[in-house]
Design a protein around this motif. Sequence first.
Motif, short mmCIF file in Angstrom:
data_model
loop_
_atom_site.label_atom_id
_atom_site.label_comp_id
_atom_site.label_asym_id
_atom_site.label_seq_id
_atom_site.Cartn_x
_atom_site.Cartn_y
_atom_site.Cartn_z
N HIS A 1 -4.02 -13.04 2.00
CA HIS A 1 -3.05 -12.79 0.93
C HIS A 1 -1.87 -11.93 1.37
O HIS A 1 -0.82 -11.97 0.74
N LEU A 2 -2.06 -11.16 2.42
CA LEU A 2 -0.98 -10.27 2.88
C LEU A 2 -1.04 -10.15 4.39
O LEU A 2 -2.12 -9.96 4.97
N LEU A 3 0.12 -10.29 5.03
CA LEU A 3 0.26 -10.00 6.45
C LEU A 3 1.29 -8.90 6.61
O LEU A 3 2.40 -8.99 6.06
N VAL A 4 0.92 -7.87 7.37
CA VAL A 4 1.89 -6.84 7.77
C VAL A 4 2.14 -7.02 9.26
O VAL A 4 1.27 -6.75 10.08
N LEU B 1 2.02 -12.59 0.56
CA LEU B 1 3.12 -11.67 0.90
C LEU B 1 3.10 -11.42 2.39
O LEU B 1 2.05 -11.19 2.99
N ILE B 2 4.28 -11.50 3.01
CA ILE B 2 4.46 -11.15 4.42
C ILE B 2 5.45 -9.99 4.48
O ILE B 2 6.55 -10.08 3.92
N VAL B 3 5.07 -8.92 5.16
CA VAL B 3 5.95 -7.75 5.31
C VAL B 3 6.20 -7.52 6.79
O VAL B 3 5.26 -7.28 7.56
N ASN B 4 7.45 -7.62 7.20
CA ASN B 4 7.85 -7.35 8.58
C ASN B 4 8.32 -5.90 8.71
O ASN B 4 9.14 -5.45 7.91
N ILE B 5 7.82 -5.20 9.72
CA ILE B 5 8.27 -3.84 9.97
C ILE B 5 9.46 -3.90 10.93
O ILE B 5 9.31 -4.21 12.11
N SER B 6 10.64 -3.64 10.41
CA SER B 6 11.86 -3.62 11.20
C SER B 6 12.13 -2.17 11.63
O SER B 6 11.20 -1.43 11.92
N SER B 7 13.39 -1.76 11.65
CA SER B 7 13.72 -0.40 12.07
C SER B 7 15.19 -0.12 11.75
O SER B 7 16.01 -1.06 11.68
#
Length: 253
Positions: free
Chosen positions: A84-87, A145-151
Amino acid sequence: MDIKGKVVAITGAGRGLGQAMALHLASRGAILALLDNNEQDLAKTGEMIAAKGSRVGVYWCDIRDEEQVNQAFSRLVRELGGLHLLVNNAGLMQDALLVKWQDGKLVNKMSLSQWQSVLDVNLTGTFLCGREAAAHMAELGEGGLIVNISSVARAGNRGQSNYSATKAGVAALVVCWAGELSRYGIRVAGIAPGAIATDMTAQMKPEAMARLTQQIPAKRLAEVDELVHSLQYIIENDYFHGRILEMDGGLRL
């Protein structure tokens, strides 16, 4: 999204930000799928979560390798019953100036290996994991939901040609995927933190750390818990879609 009972995959979950996010979501009742290429770190985080009575699966995976990514996501969906969620959290930093001249002589250049290694992990790894997560979420038909950690470095930062390029790419993927995946009920978002007190920032030279801190209007690095809070907000706000949440203490005004 109510995270209780949901299956959450986190890359780079063995330590640092990944571990903190995993522990937090486990405390909220999530089922954790931990991915990392360090077996010892991965096992430790898995044990910490299991000790709290939460369900967890650990999956050794080099996210640069397409076949390993494919197998890891197929396994976790099969073993944990969904996704359900990927970080997309896993990241690598290998800073260097593009070219460095000293006393009229060229003394160093960013090597191709420094460039490529960061792209392989931060950008290709994010792509591969995002692609597999999206494929499984679409097939399962439960949204996600997919959440990408940017910067904050996505805007460009001296000495970080490789890292900045990947984090700009990761942010762009949020927009691309949000437009493509909404038809399957999949939200996509990103977080662009500034400097956070982690093992990665601990690698910085003291003088570089001092200069960085002085540049931040908040006059300090972010705490890991503050990033976790940002993730929680995105999870709970179903209208947050296709956007990047900036959390940098005012560094990029």
